[in-house]
Design a protein around this motif. Structure first.
Motif, PDB file in Angstrom:
ATOM      1  N   ALA A  38      49.470  70.986  39.755  1.00 32.04           N
ATOM      2  CA  ALA A  38      48.437  70.246  39.449  1.00 32.04           C
ATOM      3  C   ALA A  38      47.152  71.120  39.421  1.00 32.04           C
ATOM      4  O   ALA A  38      46.277  71.288  38.553  1.00 32.04           O
ATOM      5  CB  ALA A  38      48.285  68.838  39.980  1.00 32.04           C
ATOM      6  N   THR A  39      46.888  71.983  40.602  1.00 31.64           N
ATOM      7  CA  THR A  39      45.934  72.774  40.843  1.00 31.64           C
ATOM      8  C   THR A  39      45.966  73.900  39.723  1.00 31.64           C
ATOM      9  O   THR A  39      44.677  74.337  39.265  1.00 31.64           O
ATOM     10  CB  THR A  39      45.913  73.496  42.190  1.00 31.64           C
ATOM     11  OG1 THR A  39      45.873  72.676  43.306  1.00 31.64           O
ATOM     12  CG2 THR A  39      44.970  74.455  42.321  1.00 31.64           C
ATOM     13  N   ASP A  85      41.472  72.387  46.578  1.00 30.44           N
ATOM     14  CA  ASP A  85      41.555  70.901  47.334  1.00 30.44           C
ATOM     15  C   ASP A  85      41.743  71.355  48.944  1.00 30.44           C
ATOM     16  O   ASP A  85      42.408  70.637  49.522  1.00 30.44           O
ATOM     17  CB  ASP A  85      42.615  70.082  46.718  1.00 30.44           C
ATOM     18  CG  ASP A  85      42.468  68.515  47.181  1.00 30.44           C
ATOM     19  OD1 ASP A  85      41.229  68.252  47.570  1.00 30.44           O
ATOM     20  OD2 ASP A  85      43.657  68.151  47.500  1.00 30.44           O
ATOM     21  N   ASP A 137      56.521  67.587  47.322  1.00 30.40           N
ATOM     22  CA  ASP A 137      55.217  67.147  47.113  1.00 30.40           C
ATOM     23  C   ASP A 137      54.264  68.615  47.002  1.00 30.40           C
ATOM     24  O   ASP A 137      53.277  68.531  46.155  1.00 30.40           O
ATOM     25  CB  ASP A 137      54.694  66.412  48.325  1.00 30.40           C
ATOM     26  CG  ASP A 137      53.321  65.967  48.224  1.00 30.40           C
ATOM     27  OD1 ASP A 137      52.873  65.078  47.205  1.00 30.40           O
ATOM     28  OD2 ASP A 137      52.570  66.218  49.055  1.00 30.40           O
ATOM     29  N   GLY A 138      54.260  69.395  47.877  1.00 28.51           N
ATOM     30  CA  GLY A 138      53.554  70.815  47.863  1.00 28.51           C
ATOM     31  C   GLY A 138      53.607  71.540  46.425  1.00 28.51           C
ATOM     32  O   GLY A 138      52.615  71.795  46.003  1.00 28.51           O
ATOM     33  N   ARG A 163      47.290  77.937  49.480  1.00 27.66           N
ATOM     34  CA  ARG A 163      46.414  77.672  48.960  1.00 27.66           C
ATOM     35  C   ARG A 163      45.144  78.282  49.222  1.00 27.66           C
ATOM     36  O   ARG A 163      44.447  78.772  48.627  1.00 27.66           O
ATOM     37  CB  ARG A 163      46.071  76.170  49.164  1.00 27.66           C
ATOM     38  CG  ARG A 163      46.882  75.086  48.153  1.00 27.66           C
ATOM     39  CD  ARG A 163      46.780  73.670  48.814  1.00 27.66           C
ATOM     40  NE  ARG A 163      47.375  73.052  47.971  1.00 27.66           N
ATOM     41  CZ  ARG A 163      46.934  72.200  46.819  1.00 27.66           C
ATOM     42  NH1 ARG A 163      45.751  72.646  46.369  1.00 27.66           N
ATOM     43  NH2 ARG A 163      47.852  71.400  46.084  1.00 27.66           N
ATOM     44  N   GLU A 217      54.511  70.007  43.618  1.00 28.82           N
ATOM     45  CA  GLU A 217      53.563  69.237  42.502  1.00 28.82           C
ATOM     46  C   GLU A 217      51.988  69.450  42.789  1.00 28.82           C
ATOM     47  O   GLU A 217      51.223  69.542  41.719  1.00 28.82           O
ATOM     48  CB  GLU A 217      53.932  67.732  42.633  1.00 28.82           C
ATOM     49  CG  GLU A 217      55.359  67.551  42.303  1.00 28.82           C
ATOM     50  CD  GLU A 217      55.575  67.768  40.757  1.00 28.82           C
ATOM     51  OE1 GLU A 217      54.850  67.655  39.850  1.00 28.82           O
ATOM     52  OE2 GLU A 217      57.012  68.279  40.423  1.00 28.82           O
ATOM     53  N   ARG A 218      51.437  69.401  43.704  1.00 29.10           N
ATOM     54  CA  ARG A 218      50.136  69.540  44.097  1.00 29.10           C
ATOM     55  C   ARG A 218      49.744  70.943  43.631  1.00 29.10           C
ATOM     56  O   ARG A 218      48.377  71.030  42.992  1.00 29.10           O
ATOM     57  CB  ARG A 218      49.682  69.431  45.604  1.00 29.10           C
ATOM     58  CG  ARG A 218      49.967  67.861  46.000  1.00 29.10           C
ATOM     59  CD  ARG A 218      49.606  67.839  47.464  1.00 29.10           C
ATOM     60  NE  ARG A 218      48.142  68.249  47.846  1.00 29.10           N
ATOM     61  CZ  ARG A 218      47.755  68.331  49.056  1.00 29.10           C
ATOM     62  NH1 ARG A 218      48.616  68.603  50.024  1.00 29.10           N
ATOM     63  NH2 ARG A 218      46.507  68.604  48.933  1.00 29.10           N
TER      64      ARG A 218
END
Length: 282
Positions: free
Chosen positions: A183-184, A131, A176-177, A150, A179-180
């Motif tokens: 998800a990745t 992302d 938040d980072g 990332r 969780e993202r």
């Protein structure tokens, strides 16, 4: 006869110069499609184990195998290994070196000798998977910490590995980072990548992993995460605490709120589902 493990160390031993053995006669397997959390106290050998699995170190005794075939450590053998296994270190600044994100992500595919068109395709796929397509032309030194994480993972993903090994990937990230990133990782797993994560976070391991491996002074113990992370004796020897989800499940069962056969909660949302009306935040 069962299929050989995707990646395995057999009787592996390793010690650094002028120091004691870090690992001695270790047997360790990474099974395809299983998310594996690797846990242990500092100095337990996690980093050494990850480097042995990815070919960064060569075992002094024993051998590394891919689908049962021994790995060789010449140029050809290591190139073959690195198209199967990629490792990402904890600090992304130790891995990023090119001027822009796309240039950094392209380094591995180009180093394999792939045509420019194929390398560009892999870069585009890796950036999309993490992302960060919009960051392709961004100078790496202008990225946030989470973006650098990332980008470092994207560089590994561009090699299209069967196994992705991550050292403390959520360390330093805000909620938040985290969780993202999780998800990745779920999307990568859905695409066929087997993920191994080294972490100190037992709650994360319980929530995310199918299997866990605990490194203790007695060696390594591997098994289903929910069962292994409920073993207070092993956790103590590994220098780890009991996950809150395991403690909550024991309390709920003692109060008759959770059947013995039901899995325990791994997140606040799952706990609230077991105990209706329980607030998720203060």
């Amino acid at each position: 006869m069962s299929e050989p493990a995707l990646l395995a160390l057999r009787g592996a031993s390793f010690g650094y110069e002028d120091g004691p053995a870090v690992l001695d006669g270790l047997d360790f397997e990474v099974r395809e499609g299983r998310a594996l959390a690797l846990l242990g106290r500092n100095g337990s050998g996690k980093t050494t184990l990850m480097r042995l699995l990815s070919g960064g170190l060569r075992p002094e005794g024993g051998q590394l195998t891919v689908r049962g075939e021994p790995v060789t450590y010449g140029r050809k053998g290591l190139t073959r290994l690195r198209t199967t296994v990629q490792a990402v270190v904890q600090d992304p600044d130790d891995q990023l070196f090119a001027a822009s994100v796309a240039q950094d992500v392209s380094f591995g595919p180009l180093n394999l000798g792939l045509p420019d068109a194929e390398a560009r395709l892999r870069v585009a796929e890796a950036l999309a998977a993490l992302d960060i397509t919009a960051l392709a032309d961004r100078p790496t030194h202008l990225l946030s910490y989470g973006q650098r994480k990332r980008a470092a993972i994207a560089g590994a993903v561009a090699m299209r590995p069967r196994v992705l090994i991550l050292d403390e990937p959520t360390a330093g990230l805000d909620p938040d980072g985290q969780e993202r990133l999780l998800a990745t990782l779920d999307r990568l797993r859905a695409g066929g990548t087997t993920v191994v994560m080294a972490t100190h976070d037992v709650d994360l391991a319980l929530r995310w992993a199918d299997d866990a491996a605990l490194l203790t002074p007695d060696g390594v113990r591997t098994g289903p995460a929910a069962a292994l992370l409920a073993r207070t004796d092993l956790l103590s020897r590994a220098g780890l605490r009991l996950p809150w989800g395991v403690a909550a499940a024991r309390l709920l069962r003692a109060r008759g709120l959770l059947p013995d056969t039901a899995p325990g909660p791994r997140t606040a949302e799952e706990l609230a589902a077991v105990v209706p009306g329980l607030p998720l935040s203060p």
